[in-house]
Design an enzyme around this catalytic site. Structure first.
Site, PDB file in Angstrom:
ATOM      1  N   TYR A   1      -0.242  -0.747  10.233  1.00 17.19           N
ATOM      2  CA  TYR A   1      -0.890  -1.019   8.858  1.00 17.19           C
ATOM      3  C   TYR A   1       0.318  -0.538   7.975  1.00 17.19           C
ATOM      4  CZ  TYR A   1      -3.231  -0.999   4.251  1.00 17.19           C
ATOM      5  OH  TYR A   1      -3.422  -1.254   2.971  1.00 17.19           O
TER       6      TYR A   1
ATOM      7  N   SER B   1       0.873  -1.200  -0.183  1.00 15.04           N
ATOM      8  CA  SER B   1      -0.015  -0.061  -0.128  1.00 15.04           C
ATOM      9  C   SER B   1       0.775   1.284  -0.042  1.00 15.04           C
ATOM     10  CB  SER B   1      -0.835   0.050   1.351  1.00 15.04           C
ATOM     11  OG  SER B   1      -1.522   1.217   1.228  1.00 15.04           O
TER      12      SER B   1
HETATM   13  N1  LIG Z   1      -8.823  -0.999  -1.234  1.00 12.70           N
HETATM   14  C1  LIG Z   1      -7.835  -0.124  -1.062  1.00 12.70           C
HETATM   15  O1  LIG Z   1      -8.070   1.016  -1.089  1.00 12.70           O
HETATM   16  C2  LIG Z   1      -6.411  -0.746  -0.890  1.00 12.70           C
HETATM   17  C3  LIG Z   1      -5.445   0.130  -0.989  1.00 12.70           C
HETATM   18  C4  LIG Z   1      -3.982  -0.087  -0.642  1.00 12.70           C
HETATM   19  C5  LIG Z   1      -3.727  -1.459  -0.384  1.00 12.70           C
HETATM   20  N2  LIG Z   1      -5.050  -2.494  -0.393  1.00 12.70           N
HETATM   21  C6  LIG Z   1      -4.619  -3.735   0.132  1.00 12.70           C
HETATM   22  O2  LIG Z   1      -5.144  -5.011  -0.781  1.00 12.70           O
HETATM   23  C7  LIG Z   1      -5.424  -6.106  -0.054  1.00 12.70           C
HETATM   24  C8  LIG Z   1      -7.058  -6.260  -0.088  1.00 12.70           C
HETATM   25  O3  LIG Z   1      -7.727  -5.314  -0.079  1.00 12.70           O
HETATM   26  P1  LIG Z   1      -9.127  -5.196  -0.994  1.00 12.70           P
HETATM   27  O4  LIG Z   1      -9.432  -3.836  -1.199  1.00 12.70           O
HETATM   28  O5  LIG Z   1      -9.077  -6.261  -2.141  1.00 12.70           O
HETATM   29  O6  LIG Z   1     -10.214  -5.678   0.317  1.00 12.70           O
HETATM   30  P2  LIG Z   1     -11.595  -6.566   0.283  1.00 12.70           P
HETATM   31  O7  LIG Z   1     -11.987  -6.230   1.602  1.00 12.70           O
HETATM   32  O8  LIG Z   1     -12.472  -6.336  -0.780  1.00 12.70           O
HETATM   33  O9  LIG Z   1     -11.088  -8.039   0.383  1.00 12.70           O
HETATM   34  C9  LIG Z   1     -10.249  -8.570   1.247  1.00 12.70           C
HETATM   35  C10 LIG Z   1     -10.602 -10.104   1.422  1.00 12.70           C
HETATM   36  O10 LIG Z   1      -9.840 -10.891   2.270  1.00 12.70           O
HETATM   37  C11 LIG Z   1     -10.325 -11.906   2.920  1.00 12.70           C
HETATM   38  N3  LIG Z   1      -9.686 -11.858   4.291  1.00 12.70           N
HETATM   39  C12 LIG Z   1      -9.782 -11.136   5.328  1.00 12.70           C
HETATM   40  N4  LIG Z   1      -8.945 -11.656   6.198  1.00 12.70           N
HETATM   41  C13 LIG Z   1      -8.551 -12.801   5.799  1.00 12.70           C
HETATM   42  C14 LIG Z   1      -7.526 -13.823   6.305  1.00 12.70           C
HETATM   43  N5  LIG Z   1      -7.245 -13.975   7.746  1.00 12.70           N
HETATM   44  N6  LIG Z   1      -7.635 -15.010   5.791  1.00 12.70           N
HETATM   45  C15 LIG Z   1      -7.853 -15.097   4.151  1.00 12.70           C
HETATM   46  N7  LIG Z   1      -8.774 -14.012   3.972  1.00 12.70           N
HETATM   47  C16 LIG Z   1      -8.881 -13.149   4.684  1.00 12.70           C
HETATM   48  C17 LIG Z   1     -11.881 -11.394   3.152  1.00 12.70           C
HETATM   49  O11 LIG Z   1     -12.833 -12.464   3.501  1.00 12.70           O
HETATM   50  C18 LIG Z   1     -12.133 -10.308   1.602  1.00 12.70           C
HETATM   51  O12 LIG Z   1     -12.582 -11.313   0.838  1.00 12.70           O
HETATM   52  C19 LIG Z   1      -4.788  -5.628   1.386  1.00 12.70           C
HETATM   53  O13 LIG Z   1      -3.813  -6.382   1.309  1.00 12.70           O
HETATM   54  C20 LIG Z   1      -4.916  -4.157   1.441  1.00 12.70           C
HETATM   55  O14 LIG Z   1      -3.860  -3.787   2.297  1.00 12.70           O
HETATM   56  C21 LIG Z   1      -6.120  -2.004  -0.605  1.00 12.70           C
END
Ligand SMILES: NC(=O)c1ccc[n+]([C@@H]2O[C@H](COP(=O)([O-])OP(=O)(O)OC[C@H]3O[C@@H](n4cnc5c(N)ncnc54)[C@H](O)[C@@H]3O)[C@@H](O)[C@H]2O)c1
Length: 264
Positions: free
Chosen positions: A157, A144
């Site tokens: 984080y 991120s």
């Molecule tokens: N969305 C953003 O703006 C953003 C920005 C920077 C980084 N990220 C990174 O992207 C990644 C995920 O984000 P996203 O936006 O796709 O999220 P999201 O919430 O849409 O999806 C996350 C998924 O991870 C699963 N999950 C949660 N805990 C878990 C565990 N312990 N084991 C297995 N699965 C698990 C959840 O069930 C969900 O399906 C993360 O690493 C986050 O730090 C997201």
């Protein structure tokens, strides 16, 4: 859109039932990859696999549990006969507990380190022997922009993502000569359930004001970068963090105020 950029690639993506992970799974399957959609929510993983098709398989995993990660990698190898690409995508922290340093809940520090960094170490250690035996592989870590600079909140984080950025370089350094590449994607704000549920709309608007582009990213914006890193098109790239943030970190911190002053 379909193509053949990932024909014969066998891929595992954690957290692939939702958001960016799901988009990456869909795009990779569309490019010919067989994808293991691994997620804490087993029903959502199965539903995503059924929806995506193309040989995608859903499996339950809790990346906080070493035995569960072991079973996930075993499932990929048994189902696909090997493993070419591992996307360590799950991550995050609880914004109600991950505050500034003085108010940080130390249990949340440990959980954030485990969810973002330790899970990446454990899964990569299990995947690497298969990649080394095959003489090739690509590990893609989702980090991120929070791992690139300080911020007012969520210090666990940010620190955990910074650890993964450096770990990405160590994996690249230690296994490059065995044919394994390791890169990271660093999204800025991306419109996913995680963002929508945790960040108020006015804060999301403020992020867009601070982007060079007048945009908030979509899951596919990150998913396409992951397709590239999974494919042999990126064969000369390793140890890098690809930042996909609408230009947030590319510009001077005062650019947004200057634009406002100029009426731009
Ligand atoms: N969305 C953003 O703006 C953003 C920005 C920077 C980084 N990220 C990174 O992207 C990644 C995920 O984000 P996203 O936006 O796709 O999220 P999201 O919430 O849409 O999806 C996350 C998924 O991870 C699963 N999950 C949660 N805990 C878990 C565990 N312990 N084991 C297995 N699965 C698990 C959840 O069930 C969900 O399906 C993360 O690493 C986050 O730090 C997201």
């Amino acid at each position: 859109m379909t193509g053949n950029r990932l024909d014969h690639k066998r891929v595992v993506i954690t957290g692939a039932a939702s958001g960016i992970g799901r988009a990456a799974a869909q795009l990779m399957a569309g490019e010919g990859a067989r994808v293991l959609i691994a997620d804490l929510d087993a029903d959502a993983a199965a539903a995503a696999a059924a929806d995506i098709g193309g040989g995608a398989v859903g499996v339950a995993v809790d990346v906080l549990d070493e035995a569960s990660i072991t079973a996930m990698i075993g499932c990929a190898v048994d189902t696909f006969g090997g493993l070419d690409v591992l996307c360590n995508h799950v991550g995050g922290s609880d914004p109600r507990k991950d505050l500034d340093l003085l108010r940080l809940d130390l249990h949340e520090w440990d959980r954030a380190m485990a969810l973002n960094a330790r899970s990446t170490v454990v899964a990569s250690r299990l995947a690497l022997p298969h990649m080394i035996a095959a003489g090739s592989g690509s590990i893609i870590n989702t980090v991120s922009v929070a791992g690139l600079a300080g911020d007012t909140l969520q210090c666990a984080y940010g620190a955990a993502k910074a650890a993964v950025i450096r770990l990405t370089q160590y994996i690249a350094t230690q296994y490059g000569r065995k044919g394994v590449r390791c890169n990271a994607v660093a999204p800025g704000a991306v419109m996913t359930p995680a963002l929508r549920d945790n960040v108020p709309a006015d804060v999301i608007d403020d992020i867009r004001r601070h982007n060079a582009l007048d945009l908030i990213g979509t899951p596919e914006d990150i998913g396409w970068a992951m397709v590239y890193l999974a494919s042999d098109e990126s064969r000369y790239m390793t140890g890098q963090t690809l930042v996909l943030d609408g230009g947030l970190t590319a510009q001077s911190p005062i650019a947004a105020s200057r634009r406002a002053l100029l009426g731009d």
